[in-house]
Design a protein around this motif. Structure first.
Motif, PDB file in Angstrom:
ATOM      1  N   UNK A  68      32.759  36.071  72.402  1.00 16.87           N
ATOM      2  CA  UNK A  68      31.835  35.893  71.275  1.00 16.87           C
ATOM      3  C   UNK A  68      30.957  37.122  71.094  1.00 16.87           C
ATOM      4  N   UNK A  69      30.396  37.634  72.182  1.00 20.11           N
ATOM      5  CA  UNK A  69      29.497  38.773  72.058  1.00 20.11           C
ATOM      6  C   UNK A  69      30.254  40.081  71.817  1.00 20.11           C
ATOM      7  N   UNK A  70      31.502  40.137  72.242  1.00 15.50           N
ATOM      8  CA  UNK A  70      32.319  41.298  71.885  1.00 15.50           C
ATOM      9  C   UNK A  70      32.565  41.306  70.382  1.00 15.50           C
ATOM     10  N   UNK A  71      32.817  40.130  69.823  1.00 20.21           N
ATOM     11  CA  UNK A  71      32.984  40.018  68.369  1.00 20.21           C
ATOM     12  C   UNK A  71      31.679  40.336  67.648  1.00 20.21           C
ATOM     13  N   UNK A  72      30.545  39.931  68.239  1.00 21.68           N
ATOM     14  CA  UNK A  72      29.242  40.232  67.646  1.00 21.68           C
ATOM     15  C   UNK A  72      29.002  41.734  67.614  1.00 21.68           C
ATOM     16  N   UNK A  73      29.408  42.428  68.679  1.00 25.11           N
ATOM     17  CA  UNK A  73      29.282  43.886  68.706  1.00 25.11           C
ATOM     18  C   UNK A  73      30.103  44.506  67.578  1.00 25.11           C
ATOM     19  N   UNK A  74      31.317  44.016  67.391  1.00 25.58           N
ATOM     20  CA  UNK A  74      32.174  44.520  66.313  1.00 25.58           C
ATOM     21  C   UNK A  74      31.540  44.246  64.946  1.00 25.58           C
ATOM     22  N   UNK A  75      30.883  43.102  64.815  1.00 22.78           N
ATOM     23  CA  UNK A  75      30.217  42.767  63.554  1.00 22.78           C
ATOM     24  C   UNK A  75      29.133  43.792  63.221  1.00 22.78           C
ATOM     25  N   UNK A  76      28.300  44.127  64.189  1.00 26.45           N
ATOM     26  CA  UNK A  76      27.219  45.081  63.932  1.00 26.45           C
ATOM     27  C   UNK A  76      27.765  46.489  63.654  1.00 26.45           C
ATOM     28  N   UNK A  77      28.870  46.837  64.300  1.00 22.33           N
ATOM     29  CA  UNK A  77      29.505  48.120  63.994  1.00 22.33           C
ATOM     30  C   UNK A  77      29.969  48.132  62.538  1.00 22.33           C
ATOM     31  N   UNK A  78      30.572  47.020  62.103  1.00 22.98           N
ATOM     32  CA  UNK A  78      31.037  46.924  60.717  1.00 22.98           C
ATOM     33  C   UNK A  78      29.876  46.997  59.737  1.00 22.98           C
ATOM     34  N   UNK A  79      28.766  46.331  60.068  1.00 24.18           N
ATOM     35  CA  UNK A  79      27.590  46.374  59.197  1.00 24.18           C
ATOM     36  C   UNK A  79      27.047  47.795  59.109  1.00 24.18           C
ATOM     37  N   UNK A  80      26.986  48.479  60.252  1.00 24.44           N
ATOM     38  CA  UNK A  80      26.490  49.854  60.270  1.00 24.44           C
ATOM     39  C   UNK A  80      27.363  50.765  59.422  1.00 24.44           C
TER      40      UNK A  80
END
Length: 221
Positions: A68-80
């Motif tokens: 879940x938190x690995x996916x969350x990290x990917x989400x913030x990278x995508x937002x950035x």
């Protein structure tokens, strides 16, 4: 996960403050959808860290939260990369991605079987050896690990050196981040109103979360 009761409460309070800020911001303020999701992920992270500080929380399964938190990290990278329109916005979202990646790493270390070369052999008081997949005091992937106080006679002898190196990097990095957020809080107050605004409170909560992360990683060293 944290043996010292006072330190355990300190970490719990730090992340409880962060969780309250995220929850209030989600309920009261209007956000772009990406910002709302970001606050929700930080709320989840704060709750997870507060729970993890306690023996029962550290004994919970780790594989699911790690993903879940690995996916969350990917989400913030995508937002950035795709949503943020300013350099400051990209940097902040990059920082959030790093924090989520640190969470994923923490769960991977606690699991004891996912990282390369990570396993252990417990040596009991009589000199016998029994297989053991995780750290004493850390939850294993199946949730069956015992807290440190219950396996005090065990000795982990096979943690790869790179895990300690990475944990040191996380510890120092989040300590520096906590100092930065505190500096930013006081700098903002000097430049503007002395009143506690939602933005100022959010900055203070970022400092609390970073300090909590630094403490937990320091305990893992």
């Amino acid at each position: 996960m944290i043996a010292d009761l006072t330190l355990r409460w300190v970490v719990t309070v730090l992340f409880a403050v962060s969780a309250v800020e995220c929850l209030v911001t989600l309920v009261v303020a209007r956000h772009h959808r990406a910002d709302a999701i970001g606050h929700g992920l930080h709320l989840l992270m704060s709750v997870a860290m507060a729970v993890m500080a306690w023996p029962r929380g550290a004994a919970l399964p780790t594989t699911g939260p790690m993903v879940v938190f690995l996916a969350a990290a990917a989400w913030f990278v995508a937002v950035a990369a795709l949503v943020a329109t300013t350099t400051a916005g990209r940097l902040v979202n990059g920082y959030h991605a790093v924090m989520m990646l640190a969470m994923s790493w923490m769960y991977a270390v606690m699991n004891g079987t996912i990282l390369p070369g990570h396993g252990s052999v417990d040596t009991d008081a009589a000199g016998g050896h029994t297989g053991h997949g995780g750290h004493a005091g850390h939850g294993g992937g199946d949730g069956q690990e015992m807290p440190a106080v219950e396996v005090a006679g065990s000795h982990d002898i096979s943690e790869p050196g790179y895990i300690s190196v990475v944990n040191w990097l996380w510890t120092v990095g989040f300590a520096v981040a906590a100092v930065y957020w505190i500096y930013r809080y006081f700098a903002t107050r000097r430049a503007g109103s002395a009143a506690m605004t939602p933005a100022l409170f959010g900055t203070l909560c970022q400092a609390a979360a970073a300090a909590g992360m630094a403490i937990v990683f320091a305990v893992m060293l």
